[in-house]
Design an enzyme around this catalytic site. Structure first.
Site, PDB file in Angstrom:
ATOM      1  CD  GLU A 168     -11.878  -3.084   1.625  1.00 24.58           C
ATOM      2  OE1 GLU A 168     -11.251  -2.253   0.953  1.00 24.58           O
ATOM      3  OE2 GLU A 168     -11.440  -4.223   1.861  1.00 24.58           O
TER       4      GLU A 168
ATOM      5  CG  ASP B  77      -8.068  -5.887  -1.811  1.00 23.55           C
ATOM      6  OD1 ASP B  77      -7.015  -5.523  -1.241  1.00 23.55           O
ATOM      7  OD2 ASP B  77      -8.635  -5.185  -2.675  1.00 23.55           O
TER       8      ASP B  77
END
Ligand SMILES: *[C@@H]1O[C@H](CO)[C@@H](O)[C@H](O)[C@H]1NC(C)=O
Ligand SMILES: *[C@@H]1O[C@H](CO)[C@@H](O)[C@H](O)[C@H]1NC(C)=O
Length: 505
Positions: free
Chosen positions: A227, A302
């Protein structure tokens, strides 16, 4: 607690026992005391005792579903059941079942902080069921061909690692199907479809993104999506110990525990895994990790959904797998003997020949695919039409620019220009030599959906086909959001009869 050395002894013993029933990847991880908590494959059972459903397909003709199961305990998928259920229509993979007891099934991903998909309610679309045919030990199966805007997720997964908890993952990918967009991933991600910051993911990434770290060469590379960073080691830039992964089938492993993570990869058809990294995490924000435990496939945490890639099989474990377990899993994958299967079916296209493509819808059976500059239409053409129009309706069959198992169509009157899709419409454009152009210009014909001629499936977007609509040729999906995706007449509008060309090149 057992040391790694005594655990290795236990593993060797357990593997000796397990090999009598030919241990599959999840049997191997279980023998090393790091059992699978999620096991996904559309090609085969990942436990020797598993004999059940692998994935669900949904067909375009009537929206009904069918589960595709193993042929036998521990065996390969029953691809013939899919072929029969999906005959004369389109099919997508609507569920990838978890073979573990956790029921961590994967379904098309919901919209996220970075992107929505083109599916209902902003969900990503399901993958074509026929985009990634493959053989395992000579038996046909299908992988999951992720085109951009396709992706899968489970935000309520059970048993997966959270926080700084240990886990391992492996996956088998197509080393020739990738891009540099974010993010073709498989593994642990956020539960709310948002980027929640460094360390909120720990997933395998495959592709040629150069925004963070890389390996050497031009890629693609196996990396970890932690991430806000795709990492091949503990910093940005090229990890000198990781080469590009250029084999047709690629095995990738990522594992992490407090303070340490490891990245390994190799050729799924031969040899062993090479360790690219086995040390500290990047900083800041990755130690401790903040894993959330959702599972993603083909997207970023996301829902960044611009990437492409092919997934054949993979699992996630509870606990940090032993090196010996990963090595045994790689041996098992080599033994599964993955090999390339034909991407085309139906009437044969001969490379170098000049052809025409005639519509089969009852409105337009005298119409052929023609171009007028860059615009591509259908139009009535006969042997007494002007030579210029006959040439505009004639195409030279070339080996696929983006995949040699398929074809590209070069204009007779504009050599060097090919039929290519852009924004889901077909155009005639000059080949600019780019990877994107090659892929946009590559088509894998299959038996015509209406029983006549061929339907011309895009290699890079296999949910989509050449389809005439209002006289214009689009790259259409059966029942997608655009007017040209309409289900009515889809099979007819997307079937074309190929004949010898009006004009020779
Ligand atoms: C990265 O790992 C190397 C080798 O273990 C180590 O020497 C270096 O200090 C680490 N760098 C960071 C930023 O942690
Ligand atoms: C990683 O390093 C540890 C020691 O820190 C070692 O025991 C282990 O075998 C190594 N794993 C690989 C895959 O090289």
């Amino acid at each position: 607690m057992l040391s790694e050395i005594s655990l290795n002894r236990v593993l060797v013993l357990a593997l000796a026992l397990a090999s009598q029933v030919s241990a599959q990847p999840c049997d191997i991880y279980a023998a090393g005391k790091t059992p699978c908590v999620a096991a996904h494959s559309t090609t085969r059972a990942l436990y020797s005792a598993y004999n059940g459903r692998l994935y669900q397909v949904t067909r375009g003709s009537d929206g009904t579903t069918a589960d595709i199961s193993t042929l036998s305990a521990g065996g390969v998928a029953n691809a013939a059941a899919q072929d029969s259920f999906c005959a004369s229509t389109t099919c997508v993979i609507s569920i990838i079942y978890d073979q573990s007891a956790n029921a961590n099934h994967l379904t098309p991903a919901p919209p996220g902080g970075a992107a929505s998909g083109p599916g209902p309610n902003g969900f990503d679309i399901a993958a074509s069921a026929v985009g990634a045919p493959v053989f395992l030990n000579g038996r046909k199966a299908y992988g999951v061909f992720i085109e951009p805007t396709s992706g899968y997720r489970n935000n309520a997964a059970k048993g997966t690692a959270t926080g700084d908890g240990p886990q391992g993952m492996y996956a088998v990918f197509d080393g020739t199907h990738y891009n540099s967009n974010c993010c073709f991933d498989y593994g642990n991600a956020e539960v709310n479809n948002d980027d929640n910051g460094n360390g909120h993911m720990e997933a395998i990434y495959f592709g040629s993104n150069t925004g963070y770290s890389t390996g050497t060469g031009n890629g693609p590379w196996v990396m970890a999506d932690l991430e806000n960073g795709l990492y091949s080691w503990n910093t940005t830039g090229p990890n000198p110990n990781e080469p590009s992964s250029t084999s047709r089938f690629v095995t990738a492993t990522v594992k992490g525990k407090p303070g340490i993570w490891a990245l390994r990869g190799g050729d799924s058809t031969t040899g062993s895994l090479t360790t690219y990294w086995n040390a500290s995490r990047p900083s800041p924000g990755y130690s401790p990790m903040s894993k959330e435990g959702a599972i993603i496939l083909g997207i970023g945490g996301d829902n960044s959904n611009g990437a492409q890639g092919t997934f054949y099989e993979g699992c996630m474990t509870s606990g940090y797998p032993l090196t010996a377990s990963e090595n045994a899993v790689q041996s098992n994958i080599v033994g599964a003997r993955y090999s390339v299967a034909p991407l085309v079916s139906g009437p044969a296209f001969k490379v170098g020949s000049t052809i025409t493509l005639r519509a089969t819808t009852s409105c337009c059976t005298g119409d052929f695919i023609t171009h007028d500059g860059a615009q591509v239409n259908i139009e009535a053409v006969t042997p007494s039409s002007p030579t210029s129009l006959q040439q505009q309706a004639s195409w030279v069959v070339r080996t696929g620019l983006g995949n040699s198992g398929c074809y590209s169509f070069e204009s007779v009157d504009t050599p060097g220009s090919f039929l290519r899709h852009s924004n889901f419409q077909i155009f005639l454009n000059a080949n600019d030599g780019s990877k994107l152009f090659s892929e946009d210009a590559t088509y894998c014909p299959q038996t015509g959906l209406d029983g006549q001629g061929n339907s011309i499936r895009s290699w890079s977007f296999p949910t989509r086909f050449f389809r005439h609509y209002g006289g214009v040729v689009y790259l259409a999906s059966n029942g997608g959001p655009e007017a040209f995706d309409a289900q009515s007449l889809f099979n007819n509008d997307a079937s074309f009869v190929m004949s010898s060309g009006f004009a020779t090149s």
